[in-house]
Design an enzyme around this catalytic site. Structure first.
Site, PDB file in Angstrom:
ATOM      1  N   LYS A   1      35.999  42.434  67.556  1.00  0.00           N
ATOM      2  CA  LYS A   1      37.053  42.954  69.094  1.00  0.00           C
ATOM      3  C   LYS A   1      38.405  43.183  69.137  1.00  0.00           C
ATOM      4  O   LYS A   1      38.688  43.936  68.030  1.00  0.00           O
ATOM      5  CB  LYS A   1      36.489  41.517  69.690  1.00  0.00           C
ATOM      6  CG  LYS A   1      34.845  41.679  69.946  1.00  0.00           C
ATOM      7  CD  LYS A   1      34.583  41.059  71.498  1.00  0.00           C
ATOM      8  CE  LYS A   1      33.219  41.031  71.422  1.00  0.00           C
ATOM      9  NZ  LYS A   1      31.643  41.189  70.261  1.00  0.00           N
TER      10      LYS A   1
ATOM     11  N   SER B   1      22.888  23.897  75.897  1.00  0.00           N
ATOM     12  CA  SER B   1      22.955  25.268  75.969  1.00  0.00           C
ATOM     13  C   SER B   1      23.670  25.781  77.445  1.00  0.00           C
ATOM     14  O   SER B   1      22.681  25.097  78.064  1.00  0.00           O
ATOM     15  CB  SER B   1      22.115  25.893  75.350  1.00  0.00           C
ATOM     16  OG  SER B   1      21.808  27.494  75.638  1.00  0.00           O
TER      17      SER B   1
ATOM     18  N   THR C   1      21.623  42.601  81.374  1.00  0.00           N
ATOM     19  CA  THR C   1      23.244  42.416  80.369  1.00  0.00           C
ATOM     20  C   THR C   1      23.206  41.233  81.623  1.00  0.00           C
ATOM     21  O   THR C   1      24.517  39.949  81.287  1.00  0.00           O
ATOM     22  CB  THR C   1      24.001  43.257  79.745  1.00  0.00           C
ATOM     23  OG1 THR C   1      23.425  44.251  79.220  1.00  0.00           O
ATOM     24  CG2 THR C   1      25.439  42.558  79.525  1.00  0.00           C
TER      25      THR C   1
ATOM     26  N   SER D   1      31.835  36.825  78.836  1.00  0.00           N
ATOM     27  CA  SER D   1      32.340  38.455  77.947  1.00  0.00           C
ATOM     28  C   SER D   1      31.945  38.843  79.731  1.00  0.00           C
ATOM     29  O   SER D   1      32.907  40.315  79.858  1.00  0.00           O
ATOM     30  CB  SER D   1      31.413  39.125  77.747  1.00  0.00           C
ATOM     31  OG  SER D   1      29.841  39.519  77.741  1.00  0.00           O
TER      32      SER D   1
ATOM     33  N   HIS E   1      35.269  36.387  72.232  1.00  0.00           N
ATOM     34  CA  HIS E   1      36.412  37.287  73.078  1.00  0.00           C
ATOM     35  C   HIS E   1      37.906  36.371  74.099  1.00  0.00           C
ATOM     36  O   HIS E   1      38.868  36.908  74.226  1.00  0.00           O
ATOM     37  CB  HIS E   1      35.651  37.125  74.736  1.00  0.00           C
ATOM     38  CG  HIS E   1      34.331  38.271  74.548  1.00  0.00           C
ATOM     39  ND1 HIS E   1      34.639  39.107  75.212  1.00  0.00           N
ATOM     40  CD2 HIS E   1      33.208  37.686  74.778  1.00  0.00           C
ATOM     41  CE1 HIS E   1      33.398  39.689  74.912  1.00  0.00           C
ATOM     42  NE2 HIS E   1      32.215  38.897  74.294  1.00  0.00           N
TER      43      HIS E   1
ATOM     44  N   THR F   1      34.559  36.229  66.069  1.00  0.00           N
ATOM     45  CA  THR F   1      34.306  38.054  65.748  1.00  0.00           C
ATOM     46  C   THR F   1      35.313  38.521  65.086  1.00  0.00           C
ATOM     47  O   THR F   1      36.219  37.943  65.408  1.00  0.00           O
ATOM     48  CB  THR F   1      33.586  38.968  65.996  1.00  0.00           C
ATOM     49  OG1 THR F   1      33.323  40.030  65.966  1.00  0.00           O
ATOM     50  CG2 THR F   1      35.101  38.966  67.900  1.00  0.00           C
TER      51      THR F   1
ATOM     52  N   THR G   1      21.252  39.166  53.525  1.00  0.00           N
ATOM     53  CA  THR G   1      21.776  40.353  54.253  1.00  0.00           C
ATOM     54  C   THR G   1      22.746  40.254  52.815  1.00  0.00           C
ATOM     55  O   THR G   1      23.403  39.521  52.378  1.00  0.00           O
ATOM     56  CB  THR G   1      22.345  39.891  54.951  1.00  0.00           C
ATOM     57  OG1 THR G   1      22.623  41.577  55.770  1.00  0.00           O
ATOM     58  CG2 THR G   1      23.249  39.244  55.678  1.00  0.00           C
ATOM     59  N   THR G   2      22.982  41.970  52.479  1.00  0.00           N
ATOM     60  CA  THR G   2      24.804  42.393  51.891  1.00  0.00           C
ATOM     61  C   THR G   2      25.917  42.022  52.772  1.00  0.00           C
ATOM     62  O   THR G   2      25.490  42.344  54.111  1.00  0.00           O
ATOM     63  CB  THR G   2      24.619  43.762  51.652  1.00  0.00           C
ATOM     64  OG1 THR G   2      23.003  44.013  51.326  1.00  0.00           O
ATOM     65  CG2 THR G   2      25.871  44.508  51.141  1.00  0.00           C
TER      66      THR G   2
ATOM     67  N   ARG H   1      19.719  52.859  79.334  1.00  0.00           N
ATOM     68  CA  ARG H   1      20.974  52.607  78.831  1.00  0.00           C
ATOM     69  C   ARG H   1      21.541  53.908  78.076  1.00  0.00           C
ATOM     70  O   ARG H   1      21.022  54.593  77.051  1.00  0.00           O
ATOM     71  CB  ARG H   1      20.822  51.371  77.912  1.00  0.00           C
ATOM     72  CG  ARG H   1      21.426  51.029  78.668  1.00  0.00           C
ATOM     73  CD  ARG H   1      21.480  49.386  77.235  1.00  0.00           C
ATOM     74  NE  ARG H   1      21.009  47.904  78.001  1.00  0.00           N
ATOM     75  CZ  ARG H   1      21.551  46.695  77.799  1.00  0.00           C
ATOM     76  NH1 ARG H   1      22.689  46.842  76.592  1.00  0.00           N
ATOM     77  NH2 ARG H   1      21.050  45.990  78.009  1.00  0.00           N
TER      78      ARG H   1
END
Length: 404
Positions: free
Chosen positions: A247, A136, A362, A188, A216, A244, A276-277, A21
């Site tokens: 996006k 799943s 991917t 996606s 998405h 999210t 986590t912060t 990549r």
């Protein structure tokens, strides 16, 4: 031991297979999207970005920019800590209320990314619910797979978007076993859309919890941008909706929504939340304004749908094969990693068009592709220029055209 030699051996293998990549070094320019400056070996030049997840250009919207700037002036930059230790800011709570309202849920919970929200929520649910079985979809995102794996719950994989297979696997489980059906709305890479209503019908029949990833789709579908579940009128029947902010909403971060008890449960036990912060308050403020705007405005979604349809029609006229789906994602299959990389390089070097090649892991080997995401800010001229470039390269590289 020479560890760098071990690293380079595997990196060389990726390069030989065409799966290494390379990252384009881009500099987004406020107000110019989808144009961006590309810092390459031959200097800096403007390119048109065709693979951004800023699907509606909201990362450039004046109201969103103003909200972030105002919040920085008001609060400073970082959050100051984890949500548990001094990091819960008023802007976080305002955003969580906005998200809960978006999906018609009692509560919401913010995370630092969509990946983390999936990983943390699924790992917590699977590990804390005794004898839980997670069913799943075979096409689920890596973040969901990692969360399920980390939970150590029993995992059952059902065929992608195959409701009959899901029902068969649910029916094979004991009636008293806690079950979670985990799936996405828009996938996606292929851009296909799940039969959400049918999945929910089957899950309810067997008493299973439903976990829906709408990353998405949020901002993109439904009268207020609540996703495919809102468009189909089933959001109220889904136990947990995950999304999210990075996006269609144009900022960064992830979230879950559900009942107050569910969100408090994840808040209290998820290590990915606790340790986590917190997101910067300015990010939360900008995201809230973006969501509120898209709840009221249909203009961005309508413009995006128009440009997607225009690109698909132009590809059809040029005989360039693309995967059919009902979403905003336009995958053009190349089916060879080296050719995919080569086409992407040609487009960047000769045509100032940037699209990232999508290769294994991917997507499965043999399904390598260029993945285009038209936005309402891509002009008709941008689309015509892209299709002209693809048509020229198709002939130059001797790639098969679509059969009329």
């Amino acid at each position: 031991m020479n560890f760098d030699a071990l690293f380079n051996e595997q990196l060389d293998g990726l390069k030989a297979d065409g799966n290494y990549r390379y990252f384009a070094e881009l500099e987004r320019s406020c107000g110019k999207f989808p144009k961006a400056a590309n810092h390459g070996t031959d200097g800096v030049r403007d390119v048109t970005v065709w693979c951004s997840n800023d699907y509606l250009g909201m990362g450039q919207h004046p109201k969103v920019i103003a909200a972030m700037c105002e919040a920085v002036e008001r609060t400073g930059t970082g959050a100051g800590g984890t949500r548990n230790i001094s990091g819960t800011n008023h802007d976080h709570l305002l955003l969580e209320r906005e998200l809960a309202d978006l999906h018609g849920k009692e509560a919401a919970l913010l995370f630092t990314s969509g990946y983390v929200s999936n990983w943390a929520a699924l790992s917590t649910l699977g590990s804390r619910i005794k004898d839980c079985v997670i069913l799943s979809d075979a096409g689920n995102h890596a973040s969901m797979i990692e969360g399920i794996r980390h939970s150590r719950a029993t995992k059952v994989i059902w065929k992608h978007n195959d409701v009959a297979d899901l029902e068969a696997k649910l029916a094979a489980l004991p009636a008293d076993v806690p079950k979670i059906v985990a799936f996405e709305s828009v996938y996606s890479m292929d851009g296909d859309v799940a039969p959400i209503r049918a999945i929910v019908d089957v899950a309810e029949k067997y008493g299973a919890m439903t976990y829906l990833d709408e990353v998405h789709a949020v901002g993109m579908y439904g009268p207020r941008g609540g996703g495919v579940s809102e468009r189909e009128g089933v959001a109220d029947r889904i136990t947990l909706i995950e999304g999210t902010l990075g996006k269609a909403f144009g900022v960064v971060g992830g979230y879950i929504t559900g009942s107050a008890a569910l969100c408090d449960f994840i808040r209290s036990f998820a290590s990915g939340f606790i340790f986590t912060t917190a997101l910067p308050p300015a990010v939360a403020a900008a995201a809230r304004v973006s969501i509120a705007h898209l709840k009221e405005s249909e203009m961005e979604r309508a413009g995006q749908r128009r440009q997607v349809a225009r690109l698909r029609a132009a590809l059809d006229r040029a005989g360039i094969p693309h995967m059919r789906n009902e979403s905003h994602i336009v995958p053009v299959l190349i089916k060879d990693p080296v050719k995919t990389r080569m086409l992407a390089d040609y487009l960047m070097r000769e045509w100032d068009i940037y699209v990232q090649p999508i290769n294994y892991p991917t997507v499965p080997k043999g399904t390598e592709r260029l993945r285009f995401t038209p936005s309402p800010l891509h002009s008709d001229a941008d689309i015509d220029y892209l299709v002209a470039a693809l048509g020229a390269l198709w002939k130059q590289c001797a790639i098969a055209h679509a059969v009329a």
